[in-house]
Design an enzyme around this catalytic site. Structure first.
Site: not given
Length: 279
Positions: A12, A134, A148, A152
């Site tokens: 989206s 990533s 975060y 990752k």
């Protein structure tokens, strides 16, 4: 060129949307997942024969498997793009337990589930390509971004291991590490913890300047980045890692050089824990 079918999560906005739009313009087929169909209504209307949207929250592991199985039930899927994810900013102690659980479920567990669900199908059809989105933050860490980075760094280790496991089945894996880009990730969808005044002026809150467009926009062009990702699927063997953005590459190289220097300085320390030769 033979038209391929791509399964992409999170189409989206951001890279997912840029990839989807470019692929559809090229005549390729895309199965894109979203949490709100209204956000891709224009793509459904414009490309009714080559774009199919599926509702999916990647934190729902059963639903991930259902969507993947359904995609392959229709026919061959050539490329899996694990893209859905988001950023969470704040010092480690500012983040709630619920926020920790959700970002892990989305960025890490969701990606792992998607790839694991696709592997049996890719093996059965004789190969394919997996693209794991990533960030250069999968190699470089900044204060105020701990969870975060955790997701990752975690997904990069998973993907690098899987790449070795599935190469004999003609399945390639590429980890894409973009730098800062002008997407909703930075200027819209980023989540911020409830900040504590004790961290004001601390590196943990430096991200606030980055998230403010008034301080300058990110250098990365998401459209150019998407084009490079699409091109990588035609490269054989699959590149394991692909850094996008000159700032990202410079930062990554600097950190890796410092890391190597630090390891080299530990040779005597490392050897001191081995059994003596002959024992």
């Amino acid at each position: 060129m033979t038209s391929r079918t791509w399964l992409i999560t999170g189409v989206s906005s951001g890279f997912g949307n840029a990839l989807t739009t470019q692929l559809l313009e090229r005549g390729e087929h895309v199965i894109g997942t979203v949490r709100n169909l209204d956000k891709v209504a224009d793509l459904q209307k414009q490309y009714p024969d080559t774009f199919r949207a599926e509702i999916l929250d990647v934190t729902d592991t059963a639903a991930v498997r259902t969507v993947v199985d359904g995609a392959f039930a229709v026919g061959r899927v050539d490329v899996i793009v694990s893209n859905a994810g988001y950023g969470l900013f704040g010092a480690a102690e500012e983040i709630t337990d619920a926020q920790v659980d959700h970002i892990i479920a989305t960025n890490l567990t969701g990606s792992i589930t998607l790839i694991r669900a696709a592997l049996p199908h890719l093996r059965a059809q004789g190969g394919g390509r997996i693209v794991q989105m990533s960030t250069y933050g999968g190699q470089v860490a900044f204060a105020g971004n701990s969870m975060y980075h955790a997701t990752k760094w975690g997904i990069e280790g998973f993907a690098e291991s899987v790449a070795q496991e599935v190469a004999p089945f003609n399945i390639g894996v590429t980890i894409v590490e973009p730098g800062g880009a002008r997407t909703e990730f930075r200027y819209g969808s980023a989540q911020v913890a409830e900040l504590m005044p004790v961290y004001d002026g601390n590196p943990a809150h430096a991200f606030q300047a980055m998230l403010d467009p008034a301080n300058g926009l990110a250098p990365g062009d998401p459209q150019r980045m998407a084009a490079r990702i699409i091109e990588s699927v035609d490269v054989s063997p699959a590149p394991l890692r692909m850094v996008l953005g000159s700032q990202a590459l410079d930062s990554t190289l600097g950190v890796l050089r410092d890391r190597i220097d630090s390891f080299e300085a530990q040779r005597d320390l490392a050897a001191s824990t081995d059994f003596p030769t002959g024992e």
